[in-house]
Motif scaffolding. Structure first.
Motif, PDB file in Angstrom:
ATOM      1  N   GLY A  32       0.713  -1.193   0.047  1.00 52.74           N
ATOM      2  CA  GLY A  32       0.047  -0.108  -0.141  1.00 52.74           C
ATOM      3  C   GLY A  32       0.785   1.065   0.054  1.00 52.74           C
ATOM      4  N   LEU A  33       1.897   1.242   0.668  1.00 55.46           N
ATOM      5  CA  LEU A  33       2.851   2.440   0.947  1.00 55.46           C
ATOM      6  C   LEU A  33       3.532   2.575  -0.536  1.00 55.46           C
ATOM      7  CD1 LEU A  33       4.172   4.211   2.564  1.00 55.46           C
ATOM      8  CD2 LEU A  33       5.936   2.860   3.455  1.00 55.46           C
ATOM      9  N   PHE A  34       4.198   1.860  -1.014  1.00 57.24           N
ATOM     10  CA  PHE A  34       4.892   1.871  -2.351  1.00 57.24           C
ATOM     11  C   PHE A  34       3.798   2.092  -3.495  1.00 57.24           C
ATOM     12  CE2 PHE A  34       8.139   0.486   0.175  1.00 57.24           C
ATOM     13  CZ  PHE A  34       9.402   1.154  -0.445  1.00 57.24           C
ATOM     14  N   LEU A  35       2.606   1.596  -3.256  1.00 50.19           N
ATOM     15  CA  LEU A  35       1.809   1.781  -4.433  1.00 50.19           C
ATOM     16  C   LEU A  35       1.263   3.353  -4.401  1.00 50.19           C
ATOM     17  CD1 LEU A  35      -0.009   0.845  -6.862  1.00 50.19           C
ATOM     18  CD2 LEU A  35      -1.644   0.151  -5.270  1.00 50.19           C
ATOM     19  N   SER A  36       0.864   4.033  -3.248  1.00 53.21           N
ATOM     20  CA  SER A  36       0.878   5.081  -3.131  1.00 53.21           C
ATOM     21  C   SER A  36       1.819   6.203  -3.321  1.00 53.21           C
ATOM     22  CB  SER A  36       0.221   5.534  -1.643  1.00 53.21           C
ATOM     23  OG  SER A  36      -0.660   4.710  -0.934  1.00 53.21           O
ATOM     24  N   VAL A  47       4.170   9.408 -10.172  1.00 54.28           N
ATOM     25  CA  VAL A  47       3.667   9.494 -11.697  1.00 54.28           C
ATOM     26  C   VAL A  47       2.720  10.754 -11.853  1.00 54.28           C
ATOM     27  CG1 VAL A  47       2.397   8.367 -13.326  1.00 54.28           C
ATOM     28  CG2 VAL A  47       3.943   7.124 -11.949  1.00 54.28           C
ATOM     29  N   LEU A  48       1.648  10.859 -11.044  1.00 48.71           N
ATOM     30  CA  LEU A  48       0.511  11.865 -11.167  1.00 48.71           C
ATOM     31  C   LEU A  48       1.249  13.231 -11.248  1.00 48.71           C
ATOM     32  CD1 LEU A  48      -2.359  12.745 -11.724  1.00 48.71           C
ATOM     33  CD2 LEU A  48      -2.694  12.441  -9.036  1.00 48.71           C
ATOM     34  N   GLY A  49       2.053  13.323  -9.850  1.00 48.81           N
ATOM     35  CA  GLY A  49       2.555  14.702  -9.519  1.00 48.81           C
ATOM     36  C   GLY A  49       3.830  15.258 -10.838  1.00 48.81           C
ATOM     37  N   VAL A  73      12.042  11.961 -16.700  1.00 55.61           N
ATOM     38  CA  VAL A  73      13.051  11.161 -16.039  1.00 55.61           C
ATOM     39  C   VAL A  73      12.776  10.518 -14.795  1.00 55.61           C
ATOM     40  CG1 VAL A  73      15.544  11.034 -15.374  1.00 55.61           C
ATOM     41  CG2 VAL A  73      14.953  12.157 -17.517  1.00 55.61           C
ATOM     42  N   ASP A  74      12.019  11.433 -14.063  1.00 54.08           N
ATOM     43  CA  ASP A  74      11.793  10.825 -12.548  1.00 54.08           C
ATOM     44  C   ASP A  74      10.653   9.639 -12.631  1.00 54.08           C
ATOM     45  OD1 ASP A  74      13.579  12.155 -11.045  1.00 54.08           O
ATOM     46  OD2 ASP A  74      12.361  13.856 -10.829  1.00 54.08           O
ATOM     47  N   ILE A  75       9.935   9.826 -13.707  1.00 54.44           N
ATOM     48  CA  ILE A  75       8.587   9.139 -14.023  1.00 54.44           C
ATOM     49  C   ILE A  75       9.375   7.646 -14.125  1.00 54.44           C
ATOM     50  CG2 ILE A  75       6.773   8.163 -15.355  1.00 54.44           C
ATOM     51  CD1 ILE A  75       5.762  11.255 -15.343  1.00 54.44           C
ATOM     52  N   MET A  79       9.398  11.463  -6.138  1.00 51.91           N
ATOM     53  CA  MET A  79       8.169  11.770  -5.527  1.00 51.91           C
ATOM     54  C   MET A  79       7.983  13.533  -5.176  1.00 51.91           C
ATOM     55  SD  MET A  79       5.651  10.088  -2.640  1.00 51.91           S
ATOM     56  CE  MET A  79       6.679  10.628  -1.343  1.00 51.91           C
ATOM     57  N   LEU A  80       8.885  13.667  -4.246  1.00 52.74           N
ATOM     58  CA  LEU A  80       9.091  14.776  -3.774  1.00 52.74           C
ATOM     59  C   LEU A  80       9.297  15.956  -4.833  1.00 52.74           C
ATOM     60  CD1 LEU A  80      10.683  14.496  -0.389  1.00 52.74           C
ATOM     61  CD2 LEU A  80       8.278  14.667  -0.856  1.00 52.74           C
ATOM     62  N   ASN A  81      10.024  15.621  -5.710  1.00 53.91           N
ATOM     63  CA  ASN A  81      10.482  16.680  -6.741  1.00 53.91           C
ATOM     64  C   ASN A  81       9.330  17.709  -7.228  1.00 53.91           C
ATOM     65  OD1 ASN A  81      12.992  15.920  -6.337  1.00 53.91           O
ATOM     66  ND2 ASN A  81      13.257  15.017  -8.263  1.00 53.91           N
TER      67      ASN A  81
END
Length: 307
Positions: A29-33, A39-41, A69-71, A284-286
């Protein structure tokens, strides 16, 4: 070494972050979130830059490339990890492991080079503002990104080809949630001296070199900001660099943390946990770091969804 232990390897075992059965649903659940948020961000960041003509500038061009690239960077590791947790399997085929390692090196290198290019962009914008549009022409921006891709691809292919020459034993457990180059090389039964030397050389050249470039750029930026007479001008110049500084710090500190944790503690679990920081958390944070105080990005997204 017994001959039967040098047979053609067909698969590796990824031990992951934990072998406790009760923790697997939580990890899933944590890594899926985190993956979906990443991806969305980053997709929203790309969407904002591409849809708003006001953001068609070098800084946002590099930022949209970094988001792409982050995706890709996160997508090389997390989906397979989620699949392994869901299927309760630790198996990674030999071909799959080599492929994952190749793409991970590619996108990690691209992250590094793009952050360096973005530092150069800020250096030109603050230290040479009158010549910014002349220097940061569209062809130069495209060339900088292209060179970043070429160097990263060559580096990734070089390491991958060097790993393909290695022979592996029967003990093929990787104490990670992905096929990390150093861990794979350490499993080899054949002589891996050249691989280790290559890792050290490319780390110094392709990680240390960009870091020196970033530090040099920001030393010049700091000097230019100090020389400004207006407090408002200093604040405006500094505010354009804060997000990039935070992202660079996250990337390098977490990357260094991985190797320090493995070298100091000799704990495979602590090394795997540290890897999560730069391989999953940082991408994720970028987009949040870059958009948190950025009125241009917020405005572009507002106008897009308000259509």
């Amino acid at each position: 070494m017994e001959p039967e232990n040098l047979t053609r390897v067909s698969e590796f075992l990824l031990l992951g972050l934990s072998e406790e059965p009760e923790l697997q649903p939580l990890l899933f659940g944590l890594f899926l979130s985190m993956y979906l948020i990443t991806v969305l961000g980053n997709l929203l960041m790309i969407l904002a830059v591409s849809s708003d003509p006001h953001l068609h500038t070098p800084m946002y061009f590099f930022l949209s490339n970094l988001s792409f690239v982050d995706i890709c960077f996160t997508s090389t590791t997390v989906p397979k990890m989620l699949l392994n947790i869901q299927t309760q399997s630790k198996v990674m085929t030999y071909e799959g492991c080599i492929t994952q390692m190749c793409f991970f090196l590619l996108f990690a290198g691209l992250d590094d080079f793009l952050l360096t290019v973005m530092a150069y962009d800020r250096f030109v914008a603050i230290c040479h503002p009158l010549h910014y549009t002349a220097i940061m022409h569209s062809w130069l921006c495209g060339l900088l990104v292209l060179v970043s891709w070429i160097i990263s691809i060559l580096n990734s292919l070089l390491h991958t080809l060097m790993v393909l020459r290695l022979t592996f034993c029967t003990d093929l457990e990787i104490p990670q949630f992905f096929c990390e180059l150093n861990q794979v090389v350490q499993l080899a039964c054949s002589d891996n001296f050249l691989n280790i030397m290559l890792m050290y050389f490319t780390t110094v050249l392709l990680a240390g070199g960009p870091l020196v470039g970033i530090l040099y750029s920001y030393s010049k930026i700091a000097s230019s900001i100090r020389a400004m007479s207006s407090a408002q001008g200093k604040y405006k110049a500094f505010s354009t660099c804060v997000s990039h500084l935070v992202v660079v710090s996250l990337f390098y500190l977490t990357s260094v943390g991985v190797y320090l944790s493995s070298a100091v503690t000799h704990s495979s679990r602590s090394s795997a946990t540290a890897s999560v920081m730069y391989a999953v958390v940082t991408p994720m944070l970028n987009p949040f770091i870059y958009s948190l105080r950025n009125k241009d990005i917020k405005g572009a997204l507002t106008r897009f969804f308000g259509k």
